[in-house]
Scaffold this active site. Structure first.
Site, PDB file in Angstrom:
ATOM      1  N   ASN A  94       0.765  -1.195   0.106  1.00  0.00           N
ATOM      2  CA  ASN A  94       0.129  -0.054   0.022  1.00  0.00           C
ATOM      3  C   ASN A  94       0.912   1.206   0.005  1.00  0.00           C
ATOM      4  OD1 ASN A  94      -2.458   1.430   0.157  1.00  0.00           O
ATOM      5  ND2 ASN A  94      -2.550   1.326   2.242  1.00  0.00           N
ATOM      6  N   LYS A 224       1.608   5.671 -14.988  1.00  0.00           N
ATOM      7  CA  LYS A 224       0.473   5.322 -14.139  1.00  0.00           C
ATOM      8  C   LYS A 224      -0.122   6.494 -13.673  1.00  0.00           C
ATOM      9  CE  LYS A 224      -1.891   3.025 -11.118  1.00  0.00           C
ATOM     10  NZ  LYS A 224      -2.994   2.189 -11.684  1.00  0.00           N
ATOM     11  N   CYS A 280      -7.244   4.657  -6.193  1.00  0.00           N
ATOM     12  CA  CYS A 280      -6.030   5.249  -7.064  1.00  0.00           C
ATOM     13  C   CYS A 280      -6.397   6.697  -7.552  1.00  0.00           C
ATOM     14  CB  CYS A 280      -6.037   4.212  -8.358  1.00  0.00           C
ATOM     15  SG  CYS A 280      -5.355   2.544  -8.087  1.00  0.00           S
TER      16      CYS A 280
END
Length: 477
Positions: A94, A224, A280
């Site tokens: 995480n 990303k 996200c």
């Protein structure tokens, strides 16, 4: 230069990314032993449960685990043993947004990444390929490499790769089986390229080579963040337009359909809602804001910050619409919240819009009943306690209850709020719901899920996000 062959994989982190990703790798690569490790004994026990009551819900995941577990897929708390035997190690831990210190509220907390990296360095006695799977700030791999090289044992070399995930919760298994692309970033050195090719060969067992993209390490890390920021930007853009639609009588579905027909834009992520959630989008945008400001690019940071601010505005606006419709007050009124997960087909509640809605309704002194088909009750209480630190759990339970079915949640309610787009809500016996509600009975569709005309015919007063009252023909200019 001889090629590297991967026969054993270790994944550190058995959560939403590591679990599904490496389960699918095991399914598609029966010749590779895959071990997923985690320090959380309860989580590992769930992955190993005899009834396959897995710790996360994803359509298709149970079948994948059934086919592979005990053959070439293993779940364990023996982190050091898995590190020691692996050729390739995914770091899939995480990386939450920092809650205190420098960058609080924006920067990613890399504590778990650093701990995992130091454990690899401390444990490994042979060379390894170490792969960033967690979403991390640009140039995190440089920090990982520094730690590994400073603590490595003699004749032990570490190659660092970036292999970000692009999964959508609810379709993660399908995304893994048939990805748009697999992105692998590496240093452009001979060893870096060799490690990159080794991971390419793993994915090439089922992914066409033309979909496996190899880039530089820093480009992979930034890609990303950029992908999530641009997807969230589309959602905030259509949500901003939904506010204009409500004010003018336009229909956001019709606007989105017309806009999406433009081949330069396309139809995806143009569905208005009460707001985006998940682990996200918000985290990665805030990370991008922090990165921009750290690089002395304040205008860039302000641009991306507005995407998150619009998302928060949408939730506040939706709450205000509920209060205004219910005669300007919801004090003591029963409101049913259908859905608590941030989206359908997942049990994940991280940054769910429902959490914020419940918080706002609690502040307005409403009585709230929640129903979600997948979210554990314990998770709901944990989320509400965290978002309302001024309230004890005992105080929260005076205003909030959890139902075991949608019909039970709606019993005696004055309003129903659709917070998650679960299909079962569209298929509800809405006539029975209406009969058992206080009148007038209101429905607030925050997910464009329901047939507004049908519900209106039953007797509901329906408010759908992105749809305003139609302007009578006689009032048209």
């Amino acid at each position: 230069m001889s090629s590297l062959k991967v026969s054993k994989i270790c994944c550190i982190g058995a959560g939403y990314v590591g679990g599904p990703t490496c389960s699918v790798i095991a399914l598609k690569c029966p010749h590779i032993k895959v071990t997923i490790v985690d320090l959380n004994q309860a989580r590992i026990d769930a992955w190993n449960s005899s009834d396959y009551n897995l710790p996360i819900y994803e359509p298709g995941l149970e079948q994948v685990v059934r086919e592979t577990r005990g053959k070439n897929l293993f779940f364990s708390t023996d982190v050091d043993g898995a590190i020691q035997e692996a050729d390739l190690i995914f770091v899939s831990v995480n990386t939450p947004t920092k809650k205190s210190g420098i960058g609080a509220g924006y920067a990613a907390d890399l504590n778990y990444v650093e701990k995992a990296t130091r454990r690899i360095a401390r444990t490994a006695t042979t060379s390894k390929i170490v792969v960033e799977k967690s979403t991390v700030p640009c140039r995190t791999a440089e920090s990982m490499r520094t730690i590994l090289e400073a603590n490595s044992k003699p004749n032990t070399h570490f190659s660092i790769l970036s292999n970000p995930e692009f999964l959508a919760e609810g379709t993660a298994v399908a995304d893994l089986l048939n990805p748009d692309r697999v992105l692998i970033g590496s240093l452009q050195s001979p060893l870096g390229k060799q490690a990159c090719e080794a991971l390419c060969e793993v994915y090439a067992n089922w992914v066409p080579r033309e979909r496996i993209l190899t880039v530089g390490l820093w480009s992979s890390e930034l890609s990303k963040l950029a992908a999530n920021a641009m997807l969230a930007q589309r959602i905030s853009s259509i949500n901003a337009l939904s506010a204009i639609c409500e004010a003018t009588g336009a229909n956001i579905d019709e606007v989105a359909h017309a806009v999406g027909k433009d081949s330069r834009i396309g139809p995806k992520f143009l569905r208005a809602s009460v707001g985006f959630g998940g682990s996200c989008f918000q985290k990665d945008i805030l990370n991008l804001v922090y990165l921009s400001e750290s690089l002395h690019l304040p205008e860039v940071g302000a641009y991306w910050r507005q995407v998150v601010e619009m998302n928060e505005y949408q939730k506040r606006r939706f709450t205000r619409r509920v209060v205004d419709a219910l005669f300007k007050t919801i004090t003591g009124k029963r409101i049913a919240i259908l859905g608590f997960a941030f989206k359908a087909d997942t049990g994940d509640t991280r940054e769910s819009a429902a959490i914020t809605l419940v918080k706002h309704f609690m502040e307005e002194k409403a009585l709230i009943t929640i129903y979600d088909p997948q979210v554990e009750h314990e998770q709901i209480w944990m989320d509400l306690t965290e978002v309302s630190p001024m309230y004890s759990l005992h105080q929260i339970k005076k205003q909030v209850s959890i139902a075991t079915s949608a019909l039970d949640a709606c019993m005696d309610a004055e309003a129903v709020v659709i917070a998650t787009e679960w299909k079962e809500f569209a298929l509800l016996d809405w006539e029975s719901v209406y009969e058992n509600m206080s009148k007038p009975a209101f429905v607030f569709d925050g997910r464009l899920l329901l047939d507004q005309a049908k519900l209106t015919q039953i007797g509901f007063k329906v408010s759908t996000i992105g749809r305003g009252a139609e302007i009578p023909e006689g009032l048209m200019i």
